[in-house]
Design a protein around this motif. Structure first.
Motif, PDB file in Angstrom:
ATOM      1  N   THR A 139       0.695   5.144   7.168  1.00 50.90           N
ATOM      2  CA  THR A 139      -0.428   6.071   7.097  1.00 50.90           C
ATOM      3  C   THR A 139      -0.297   6.990   5.891  1.00 50.90           C
ATOM      4  N   SER A 143      -2.664   7.249   2.317  1.00 54.91           N
ATOM      5  CA  SER A 143      -3.228   8.500   1.792  1.00 54.91           C
ATOM      6  C   SER A 143      -3.136   8.577   0.267  1.00 54.91           C
ATOM      7  N   THR A 146      -6.402   6.254  -0.879  1.00 52.04           N
ATOM      8  CA  THR A 146      -7.770   6.478  -0.409  1.00 52.04           C
ATOM      9  C   THR A 146      -7.890   7.831   0.271  1.00 52.04           C
ATOM     10  N   SER A 148     -10.487   8.124   2.466  1.00 53.47           N
ATOM     11  CA  SER A 148     -11.272   7.780   3.646  1.00 53.47           C
ATOM     12  C   SER A 148     -10.425   7.954   4.914  1.00 53.47           C
ATOM     13  N   ARG A 149     -10.927   8.724   5.858  1.00 57.75           N
ATOM     14  CA  ARG A 149     -10.201   8.925   7.110  1.00 57.75           C
ATOM     15  C   ARG A 149     -10.111   7.631   7.908  1.00 57.75           C
ATOM     16  N   LEU A 150     -11.159   6.830   7.836  1.00 54.69           N
ATOM     17  CA  LEU A 150     -11.161   5.568   8.572  1.00 54.69           C
ATOM     18  C   LEU A 150     -10.073   4.635   8.063  1.00 54.69           C
ATOM     19  N   LEU A 151      -9.952   4.512   6.743  1.00 53.28           N
ATOM     20  CA  LEU A 151      -8.917   3.645   6.179  1.00 53.28           C
ATOM     21  C   LEU A 151      -7.516   4.173   6.480  1.00 53.28           C
ATOM     22  N   LYS A 152      -7.369   5.486   6.490  1.00 53.33           N
ATOM     23  CA  LYS A 152      -6.060   6.070   6.817  1.00 53.33           C
ATOM     24  C   LYS A 152      -5.654   5.773   8.251  1.00 53.33           C
ATOM     25  N   LEU A 153      -6.649   5.570   9.114  1.00 51.33           N
ATOM     26  CA  LEU A 153      -6.364   5.314  10.524  1.00 51.33           C
ATOM     27  C   LEU A 153      -6.063   3.852  10.829  1.00 51.33           C
ATOM     28  N   ILE A 154      -6.210   2.978   9.823  1.00 52.01           N
ATOM     29  CA  ILE A 154      -6.014   1.550  10.067  1.00 52.01           C
ATOM     30  C   ILE A 154      -4.623   1.236  10.641  1.00 52.01           C
ATOM     31  N   LEU A 157      -4.612   2.242  14.290  1.00 53.05           N
ATOM     32  CA  LEU A 157      -5.467   1.393  15.105  1.00 53.05           C
ATOM     33  C   LEU A 157      -4.811   0.035  15.372  1.00 53.05           C
TER      34      LEU A 157
END
Length: 358
Positions: A139, A143, A146, A148-154, A157
């Protein structure tokens, strides 16, 4: 005439879990192969033999943190299983009489016959705890590239999906009930988060040596005290032996004492690795090597070979052999193989003296 006894809340929970397993086993064949692959190849042993060397591709501290969290989680999982007395589906359906009252199209598999108690799930708890530092490192790495919060959450997830899939695979093979995989996953996530916030001093040999002795002796003391008070902590071995479809599926590595040998051996290996750390110059050289996963791949191959060596058939020697292998793992991956890589690299970089032509 007295009415039949009403099932308890725990019995109802167990029966609901059995019906969940029936639904999973009725799925398509390709999904069955996926469940079997997952539960077989991402067992607690894989944390030490696969996740640990792969984590070296991220960072040395991350890889050691994986081992540290895994051994604490596995020790705690053994203790919880001893004193929570959790059932396992493959024997509970017979012990409870459910299989005689209801037609259940359920099958056992070679990975079904775990011999320890069932609560909480060790697969989910240890995997959830040990992968936490890897997810955190990935994570942070996202950072850098990118916003993007969504990409950081990959990474997180994927981590959650992996735990869900692992839990379903354990239910599918009749090794655990749903509530056991849920509690195991939540306990693993909490343990991984907590231990990462307070990491030990990885350079202190005495700390890990004390942990190696402390974890083993404390488990032996707890087992001895429980036995002295009349508690049979080995009750699950008898249930497993009588309810497993194939006796050859009862494996020593699923016993609680095998886990404790793995835990103590790994702690001893971390102590030995801390006793002979790489020099700063060696660490800097290794960081400059490309690709970064080269040493991790070599570590994977070395550990795979180490754990495929034959073990003694004598039970006591088998346990001793397991402890020795897991003690060698951190030393092999963390010190011996990196030194070998550096030696080979320096030999290749050394100019050869050739005789001058006439």
């Amino acid at each position: 005439m007295k009415p039949p006894p009403q099932p308890s809340a725990m019995d109802a929970l167990h029966e609901a879990g059995i019906h969940t397993a029936v639904a999973l086993q009725a799925g398509p064949p390709w999904l069955e192969q996926f469940w079997l692959f997952l539960t077989s190849h991402l067992d607690p042993n894989s944390i030490y033999t696969i996740c640990f060397p792969l984590a070296r591709g991220l960072d040395d501290n991350v890889s050691i943190m994986v081992l540290w969290i895994a051994l604490v989680a596995e020790w705690l999982n053994v203790v919880l299983k001893w004193f929570l007395f959790g059932e396992r589906p493959y024997w509970w359906i017979h012990e409870s009489g459910l299989s005689s009252r209801v037609q259940l199209p359920l099958r056992q598999f070679p990975v079904t016959c775990e011999t320890g108690p069932g609560s909480p799930s060790g697969h989910c708890m240890i995997l959830g705890a040990a992968l936490w530092p890897i997810v955190s490192a990935l994570t942070k790495g996202m950072s850098r590239y990118t916003q993007s919060r969504l990409l950081k959450l990959i990474p997180f997830l994927v981590y959650i999906l992996l735990l869900v899939a692992m839990g379903l695979s354990r239910i599918f093979v009749l090794a655990h009930f749903p509530h056991q995989v849920v509690t195991g996953s939540l306990a693993g996530m909490a343990l991984g988060w907590g231990l990462q916030r307070w990491p030990p001093n990885f350079l202190k040999c005495r700390f890990f040596l004390g942990m190696a002795l402390g974890l083993l002796l404390s488990a032996m003391a707890l087992h001895g005290l429980a036995t002295a008070t009349g508690l049979d902590l080995d009750w699950s071995l008898h249930r497993a032996s009588s309810r497993c479809s194939d006796p050859s599926w009862l494996r020593l590595e699923t016993r609680p004492w095998a886990s404790l040998c793995r835990v103590s051996g790994t702690a001893l290996g971390l102590a030995l690795a801390a006793r002979h750390p790489l020099s700063r110059r060696a660490v800097q050289e290794l960081r400059g090597l490309e690709p970064p996963l080269g040493s991790a791949t070599l570590g994977l191959l070395a550990l795979d070979l180490l754990h495929k060596l034959p073990k003694s058939e004598d039970t006591a020697l088998w346990y001793l052999n397991v402890g020795a292998r897991y003690a060698l793992g951190p030393v092999l991956v963390g010190s011996l193989l990196p030194q070998l890589i550096l030696i080979l690299r320096r030999l290749r970089a050394t100019p050869q003296n050739h005789p001058r032509g006439e």
